[in-house]
Design a protein around this motif. Structure first.
Motif, PDB file in Angstrom:
ATOM      1  N   UNK A   1      23.130  -9.284  14.718  1.00 60.44           N
ATOM      2  CA  UNK A   1      22.699  -8.928  13.365  1.00 60.44           C
ATOM      3  C   UNK A   1      23.538  -9.654  12.316  1.00 60.44           C
ATOM      4  N   UNK A   2      24.647 -10.233  12.747  1.00 64.27           N
ATOM      5  CA  UNK A   2      25.493 -11.043  11.868  1.00 64.27           C
ATOM      6  C   UNK A   2      25.282 -12.504  12.230  1.00 64.27           C
ATOM      7  N   UNK A   3      24.859 -13.292  11.272  1.00 63.87           N
ATOM      8  CA  UNK A   3      24.583 -14.696  11.534  1.00 63.87           C
ATOM      9  C   UNK A   3      25.882 -15.492  11.612  1.00 63.87           C
ATOM     10  N   UNK A   4      25.803 -16.637  12.241  1.00 66.41           N
ATOM     11  CA  UNK A   4      26.975 -17.512  12.343  1.00 66.41           C
ATOM     12  C   UNK A   4      27.492 -17.895  10.957  1.00 66.41           C
TER      13      UNK A   4
ATOM     14  N   UNK B   1      26.298  -8.079  25.327  1.00 64.86           N
ATOM     15  CA  UNK B   1      26.743  -7.712  23.988  1.00 64.86           C
ATOM     16  C   UNK B   1      26.994  -8.972  23.162  1.00 64.86           C
ATOM     17  N   UNK B   2      26.539  -9.003  21.892  1.00 66.75           N
ATOM     18  CA  UNK B   2      26.720 -10.207  21.069  1.00 66.75           C
ATOM     19  C   UNK B   2      28.116 -10.256  20.450  1.00 66.75           C
TER      20      UNK B   2
ATOM     21  N   UNK C   1      28.106  -5.312  14.613  1.00 62.15           N
ATOM     22  CA  UNK C   1      28.693  -4.437  13.594  1.00 62.15           C
ATOM     23  C   UNK C   1      29.675  -5.146  12.678  1.00 62.15           C
ATOM     24  N   UNK C   2      30.205  -6.293  13.107  1.00 64.98           N
ATOM     25  CA  UNK C   2      31.197  -6.999  12.307  1.00 64.98           C
ATOM     26  C   UNK C   2      32.620  -6.537  12.551  1.00 64.98           C
ATOM     27  N   UNK C   3      32.834  -5.610  13.485  1.00 64.11           N
ATOM     28  CA  UNK C   3      34.190  -5.156  13.790  1.00 64.11           C
ATOM     29  C   UNK C   3      34.973  -6.309  14.415  1.00 64.11           C
ATOM     30  N   UNK C   4      36.255  -6.405  14.057  1.00 60.13           N
ATOM     31  CA  UNK C   4      37.101  -7.509  14.504  1.00 60.13           C
ATOM     32  C   UNK C   4      38.132  -6.981  15.497  1.00 60.13           C
ATOM     33  N   UNK C   5      38.304  -7.699  16.607  1.00 60.45           N
ATOM     34  CA  UNK C   5      39.283  -7.342  17.625  1.00 60.45           C
ATOM     35  C   UNK C   5      40.232  -8.516  17.842  1.00 60.45           C
TER      36      UNK C   5
END
Length: 246
Positions: A47-50, A161-162, A183-187
């Motif tokens: 859902x988040x584009x490059x 998972x993307x 979701x845009x969560x950063x790890x």
């Protein structure tokens, strides 16, 4: 050879004993085969584009715990991939629990903390367009995790998972983060932190001024309380300066 029916289209297919991953020759559905059942592969769309990944990265990098200027790091590469995880739904004492476990051995950070929203899962077949994202193939079986999971099994499936793997450079060193593509969560397992030395020095100066001022003000002269006020002013002004500079 063993013959089974595809759980989606019902067409028969053959596979060698011991094979765990099979693509239906008729409908293209990716199928997982274990000792007891046949199940689908699922996939979650990006859902988040490059194009939006740098913005997500820089927002994370500008956080209060990050080194000053980290948001201006040079992004060296952005790699899109579908990473396989097992999604186990277990029931214990009447409560339903969901466990996410990597289906691929990896050193990438955060892949045990992914959250798979069931409503976003799509059956992974030949009609699903993966674009330029790399499909990472599983190399761990469910047997790796089943003995340690609590309760009784209700559902279990493989979910692709993307994620984006972002490599960046800061002050001559290379780091990496993983961004959840849904979701845009950063790890990350390691990042350049903001220096704490200026804050510790400021805290010590403020404490000394306040302690000395309160002692003088209590025992000798009311003028000592000006040192307390000076300490407070230095603390506020110095904190603002350090936050801007460091």
């Amino acid at each position: 050879m063993v013959t089974m029916n595809c759980p989606k289209c019902g067409a028969p297919f053959e596979y060698e004993p011991g094979v765990r991953f099979k693509k239906c020759d008729y409908c293209g559905t990716m199928i997982y085969i274990d000792k007891s059942q046949v199940m689908f592969y699922y996939i979650i769309p990006f859902t988040i584009s490059r194009d939006n990944v740098p913005q997500v990265f820089r927002r994370w990098a500008s956080g209060p715990k990050m080194a000053k200027g980290l948001e201006n790091s040079k992004i060296k590469s952005i790699k899109a991939m579908y990473f396989p995880v097992y999604r186990f739904v277990r029931v214990s004492d009447g409560k339903e629990m969901v466990f996410i476990k990597p289906a691929k051995s990896t050193l990438l950070p955060g892949l045990t903390n992914l959250k798979v929203p069931p409503g976003d899962m799509k059956i992974f077949d030949s009609t699903f367009a993966t674009g330029d994202a790399e499909i990472i193939q599983p190399d761990l079986t469910m047997d790796t995790y089943l003995p340690s999971l609590p309760g009784e099994g209700k559902e279990q499936e493989i979910v692709f998972f993307p994620i984006y793997e972002v490599r960046y450079e800061f002050q001559g060193k290379e780091y990496s983060v993983v961004i959840d593509g849904s979701s845009g969560e950063v790890f990350t397992s390691y990042y350049p932190p903001r220096s704490s030395v200026p804050y510790l020095a400021l805290a010590m100066i403020t404490f000394i001024l306040a302690a000395v001022g309160s002692a003088i003000g209590t025992m000798l002269s009311g003028w000592g309380w000006f040192l307390v006020l000076a300490g407070m002013a230095i603390g506020i002004g110095g904190g603002y300066y350090i936050a801007k500079k460091y």
